[in-house]
Scaffold this motif. Sequence first.
Motif, short mmCIF file in Angstrom:
data_model
loop_
_atom_site.label_atom_id
_atom_site.label_comp_id
_atom_site.label_asym_id
_atom_site.label_seq_id
_atom_site.Cartn_x
_atom_site.Cartn_y
_atom_site.Cartn_z
N ARG A 157 -15.72 50.72 15.13
CA ARG A 157 -14.80 51.87 15.26
C ARG A 157 -15.03 52.59 16.58
O ARG A 157 -14.08 52.96 17.28
N ASN A 158 -16.29 52.81 16.91
CA ASN A 158 -16.60 53.52 18.15
C ASN A 158 -16.19 52.72 19.38
O ASN A 158 -15.67 53.27 20.35
N ARG A 159 -16.43 51.42 19.35
CA ARG A 159 -16.03 50.58 20.48
C ARG A 159 -14.52 50.62 20.65
O ARG A 159 -14.01 50.76 21.76
N THR A 160 -13.79 50.54 19.54
CA THR A 160 -12.33 50.63 19.59
C THR A 160 -11.90 51.99 20.14
O THR A 160 -10.98 52.07 20.96
N ALA A 161 -12.56 53.05 19.72
CA ALA A 161 -12.23 54.39 20.21
C ALA A 161 -12.45 54.49 21.72
O ALA A 161 -11.64 55.09 22.44
N VAL A 162 -13.53 53.90 22.20
CA VAL A 162 -13.82 53.91 23.64
C VAL A 162 -12.72 53.16 24.40
O VAL A 162 -12.18 53.67 25.39
N LEU A 163 -12.37 51.98 23.94
CA LEU A 163 -11.35 51.19 24.64
C LEU A 163 -9.98 51.85 24.56
O LEU A 163 -9.23 51.87 25.55
N VAL A 215 -17.28 59.88 21.55
CA VAL A 215 -18.61 59.28 21.44
C VAL A 215 -19.46 59.78 22.60
O VAL A 215 -18.95 60.33 23.57
N SER A 216 -20.75 59.58 22.51
CA SER A 216 -21.64 60.02 23.57
C SER A 216 -21.53 59.11 24.79
O SER A 216 -21.09 57.96 24.68
N VAL A 224 -20.94 54.88 25.20
CA VAL A 224 -19.97 54.16 26.02
C VAL A 224 -20.66 52.93 26.62
O VAL A 224 -20.14 51.82 26.57
N TYR A 225 -21.85 53.13 27.16
CA TYR A 225 -22.56 52.03 27.79
C TYR A 225 -23.28 51.12 26.80
O TYR A 225 -23.80 50.08 27.17
N ARG A 226 -23.26 51.49 25.55
CA ARG A 226 -23.79 50.60 24.52
C ARG A 226 -22.81 49.45 24.27
O ARG A 226 -23.20 48.36 23.87
N TYR A 227 -21.54 49.71 24.51
CA TYR A 227 -20.50 48.72 24.22
C TYR A 227 -20.13 47.88 25.43
O TYR A 227 -19.54 46.81 25.28
N VAL A 228 -20.43 48.37 26.63
CA VAL A 228 -20.13 47.63 27.86
C VAL A 228 -21.29 47.82 28.83
O VAL A 228 -22.04 48.79 28.72
N GLU A 229 -21.43 46.91 29.78
CA GLU A 229 -22.54 47.00 30.72
C GLU A 229 -22.30 47.97 31.87
O GLU A 229 -23.21 48.63 32.34
N ASN A 230 -21.04 48.04 32.33
CA ASN A 230 -20.74 48.90 33.47
C ASN A 230 -19.26 49.26 33.46
O ASN A 230 -18.51 48.84 32.57
N SER A 231 -18.83 50.01 34.46
CA SER A 231 -17.44 50.46 34.52
C SER A 231 -16.45 49.30 34.62
O SER A 231 -15.37 49.34 34.02
N SER A 278 -13.74 57.99 34.59
CA SER A 278 -15.20 57.98 34.59
C SER A 278 -15.70 57.77 33.17
O SER A 278 -14.98 58.01 32.19
N ALA A 279 -16.94 57.36 33.06
CA ALA A 279 -17.55 57.18 31.74
C ALA A 279 -17.59 58.52 31.00
O ALA A 279 -17.41 58.55 29.78
N ASP A 280 -17.80 59.62 31.72
CA ASP A 280 -17.78 60.94 31.08
C ASP A 280 -16.42 61.24 30.47
O ASP A 280 -16.33 61.75 29.35
N GLU A 281 -15.35 60.95 31.21
CA GLU A 281 -14.00 61.18 30.69
C GLU A 281 -13.74 60.33 29.45
O GLU A 281 -13.16 60.80 28.48
N VAL A 282 -14.18 59.09 29.51
CA VAL A 282 -13.98 58.18 28.37
C VAL A 282 -14.77 58.68 27.17
O VAL A 282 -14.26 58.69 26.04
#
Length: 79
Positions: A12-18, A43-44, A48-55, A33-37
Amino acid sequence: MPIDGRSARRDRNRTAVLDAVLELFTEGNLSPSADEVARRSGVSLRSVYRYVENSDDLIRAAVERRREQVEPLFGIDRL
């Protein structure tokens, strides 16, 4: 096999991030930016970086999500 609560929450969190990335794209922000996402997805920043390696991976994953969403609308069989 049923999905446990932790796995379901991660999905759910990964889907929310995407989805947050895709919403920001729609609003004209093509380099969020990762902050905006994190703020948009609820999510924290760390998550965000738990689900992807980088921007770059974040953008690629969001584009892939959109492709998966629209692909059935075109009825094109994948080779």
